[in-house]
Design an enzyme around this catalytic site. Structure first.
Site, PDB file in Angstrom:
ATOM      1  N   GLU A 195      -5.304 -10.131  -9.824  1.00  0.00           N
ATOM      2  CA  GLU A 195      -4.125  -9.318  -9.595  1.00  0.00           C
ATOM      3  C   GLU A 195      -3.011 -10.031  -8.822  1.00  0.00           C
ATOM      4  O   GLU A 195      -2.664  -9.636  -7.710  1.00  0.00           O
ATOM      5  CB  GLU A 195      -4.512  -8.031  -8.869  1.00  0.00           C
ATOM      6  N   ASP A 234      -0.325   0.975  -9.576  1.00  0.00           N
ATOM      7  CA  ASP A 234      -1.669   0.465  -9.249  1.00  0.00           C
ATOM      8  C   ASP A 234      -2.568   1.696  -9.191  1.00  0.00           C
ATOM      9  O   ASP A 234      -2.562   2.438  -8.209  1.00  0.00           O
ATOM     10  CB  ASP A 234      -1.624  -0.288  -7.916  1.00  0.00           C
ATOM     11  N   ARG A 238       3.295  -6.694 -10.224  1.00  0.00           N
ATOM     12  CA  ARG A 238       1.881  -7.074 -10.104  1.00  0.00           C
ATOM     13  C   ARG A 238       1.214  -6.679 -11.415  1.00  0.00           C
ATOM     14  O   ARG A 238       1.563  -5.641 -12.002  1.00  0.00           O
ATOM     15  CB  ARG A 238       1.206  -6.364  -8.921  1.00  0.00           C
ATOM     16  N   GLU A 294      -2.782  -6.418 -12.971  1.00  0.00           N
ATOM     17  CA  GLU A 294      -4.178  -6.463 -12.514  1.00  0.00           C
ATOM     18  C   GLU A 294      -5.130  -6.060 -13.635  1.00  0.00           C
ATOM     19  O   GLU A 294      -5.066  -4.937 -14.140  1.00  0.00           O
ATOM     20  CB  GLU A 294      -4.360  -5.501 -11.324  1.00  0.00           C
ATOM     21  N   HIS A 329       0.831  -1.216   0.000  1.00  0.00           N
ATOM     22  CA  HIS A 329       0.000   0.000   0.000  1.00  0.00           C
ATOM     23  C   HIS A 329       0.863   1.263   0.000  1.00  0.00           C
ATOM     24  O   HIS A 329       0.527   2.250   0.647  1.00  0.00           O
ATOM     25  CB  HIS A 329      -0.979  -0.008   1.184  1.00  0.00           C
TER      26      HIS A 329
HETATM   27  N1  GLY Z   1      -5.956  -0.858  -5.849  1.00  0.00           N
HETATM   28  C1  GLY Z   1      -6.378  -1.657  -4.781  1.00  0.00           C
HETATM   29  C2  GLY Z   1      -6.394  -3.063  -5.152  1.00  0.00           C
HETATM   30  O1  GLY Z   1      -5.829  -3.435  -6.155  1.00  0.00           O
HETATM   31  O2  GLY Z   1      -7.024  -3.853  -4.534  1.00  0.00           O
HETATM   32 MN    MN Z   2      -7.535  -4.524  -6.948  1.00  0.00          MN
HETATM   33 MN    MN Z   3      -5.336  -2.213  -7.808  1.00  0.00          MN
END
Ligand code: GLY
Ligand code: MN
Ligand code: MN
Length: 429
Positions: free
Chosen positions: A384, A263, A397, A399, A246
């Site tokens: 993700e 992200d 990552r 997603e 985070h």
């Molecule tokens: N951006 C928050 C998540 O990927 O869960």
């Molecule tokens: Mn997410």
């Molecule tokens: Mn995300």
């Protein structure tokens, strides 16, 4: 509001489906969110209560929706209360919806001013046995700040102590998990705006740019496309910062030879996108970066095929971890012999992939839905997976969002640059 409003029939359908689930002799009351204060006379940007928005399409403070399907007078069965524009409000902040505008947006015929709400409540409450009120029951919700709906529960219980109280949000959470085609249009739009931001930064990223400068490129692209802005606080993590799940400081310079994880998602009309992409700062993946990236990509697409009707989240996660284990062994990060002997409750993969793979997405980024409910056709999930290797100064990552379809899942990110070759080509433009 700067977005094109949704088809009012969507809100009409939602109210109808909710009414079908109520006990006889019921009254539903849902309030908008408060405008949250900051300091002195400062306020945060307004964000509507999603249950209220889902049933009304009204994106204004001091809105109340009242549904009373068994009311004696037909006009009482569905009432929307909206804030009246005073002369002061018109001069300082601008006009709020007229009754006609609110009726057009919501499909509710009986629209009244908010200051008439108390009297109507006191007329209708004695006619019913059950009061359905709104609460935030999300399993990770922080409920330390009292919402307007929460305050109303206390007021109502003081005033009508002998009514039977019911949880409307449980019904709405279940309804909201399966997306209406109208919602899919908005989710796709939020994802497309996010894509425009991503394509913009692919041309912008180079050694020496600040993570915050990348953030600025996204917000510019989002707002010019009529998004209100970020759907959640963006994570732009270069090098080792990508391993802080985070990370939101976004205050480091991206260096040659590193990757940067982004992200980021745009919102549009209250629906959201949620994207993660990880790209090489200098536009070219090293062999090792490519190997890790492609391992994550295989898990992302592999997981998207496991995500099928009938499965539940915990079983899905177990199967995704199996895919990930194969990849981590291939990358030399875990040992296949040790994996055979591992304690099932402390899977070795969790050292490098320590979070869940998927969550519902819709009006909320981590959208409502019970963690033990089965996946169904029409649900929208993120997929993700990530591999985080701080000792190698990298975290990857990827997603995307998928709709669970009848025959197969639909990738809402189908047009994004995603493979190593597509990303390198877009960065070279
Ligand atoms: N951006 C928050 C998540 O990927 O869960
Ligand atoms: Mn997410
Ligand atoms: Mn995300």
């Amino acid at each position: 509001m700067r977005y094109e409003p949704a088809d009012p029939q969507f809100f009409v359908r939602n109210r109808k489906r909710l009414l079908e689930q109520l006990k006889p002799s019921s009254l539903v009351v849902i309030h908008s969110n408060d405008i949250m204060p900051t300091n002195a006379d400062g306020t945060m940007g307004f964000r509507q209560n999603n249950d209220l928005f889902y049933l009304s399409g009204i994106d204004q403070e001091e809105t109340v929706l009242v549904l009373c399907p068994d009311a004696a007078l037909e006009a009482d069965r569905e009432i929307l209360f909206v804030r009246e524009t005073s002369e002061h409000l018109a001069i300082w902040e601008g006009a709020r919806h007229t009754k006609e505008e609110a009726a057009k947006l919501s499909g509710v015929k009986n629209v009244q001013w908010s200051d008439g709400f108390e009297a109507v409540l006191h007329r209708l409450a004695p006619q019913v046995e059950h009061l359905y009120l709104q609460t935030n029951e999300y399993h990770r919700a922080d409920t330390s700040v009292e919402t307007r709906n929460r305050r109303f529960i206390t007021q109502c219980q003081n005033r009508y102590p002998l009514h039977k109280y019911e949880r409307v949000s449980v019904l709405l959470a279940e309804m909201r998990t399966v997306k209406d085609p109208e919602e899919i249009k908005f989710i796709q739009k939020a994802i497309d705006i996010t894509e425009a931001g991503f394509r913009r930064v692919l041309k912008f990223i180079k050694p020496g740019v600040g993570e915050w400068e990348i953030e600025a490129e996204y917000i510019h692209e989002f707002i010019r496309r009529k998004s209100r802005g970020f759907a959640y606080t963006p994570i732009i993590g270069s090098g080792k910062n990508a391993c802080v799940l985070h990370y939101v400081e976004n205050n480091r310079i991206c260096e040659d030879g590193e990757m940067v994880l982004m992200d980021v998602g745009a919102e549009y009309g209250n629906w959201v996108g949620d994207m993660t992409r990880t790209v090489p700062v200098n536009g070219k993946f090293t062999e090792r970066q490519k190997a890790v990236y492609e391992a994550v990509l295989r898990v992302m697409y592999g997981a998207s095929e496991i995500l099928r009707p009938g499965l539940i989240l915990s079983e899905y996660q177990k199967q995704v971890l199996e895919l990930m284990e194969v990849e981590l062994i291939g990358l030399g990060l875990i040992d296949s012999e040790e994996a055979k002997k591992q304690d099932e409750s402390k899977k070795l993969v969790k050292k490098y992939f320590m979070h869940g793979t998927s969550h519902h997405l819709g009006l909320d980024v981590h959208d409502v839905g019970h963690p033990t409910s089965e996946f169904k056709v029409g649900m929208v999930f993120t997929v993700e997976p990530g591999i985080y290797i701080p000792e190698e100064n990298m975290g990857v990552r990827i997603e995307n969002e998928f709709i669970i379809g009848e025959e197969r899942n639909i990738d809402l990110f189908a047009h994004y640059p995603t493979t190593v070759e597509e990303i390198e080509a877009a960065m070279a433009e």
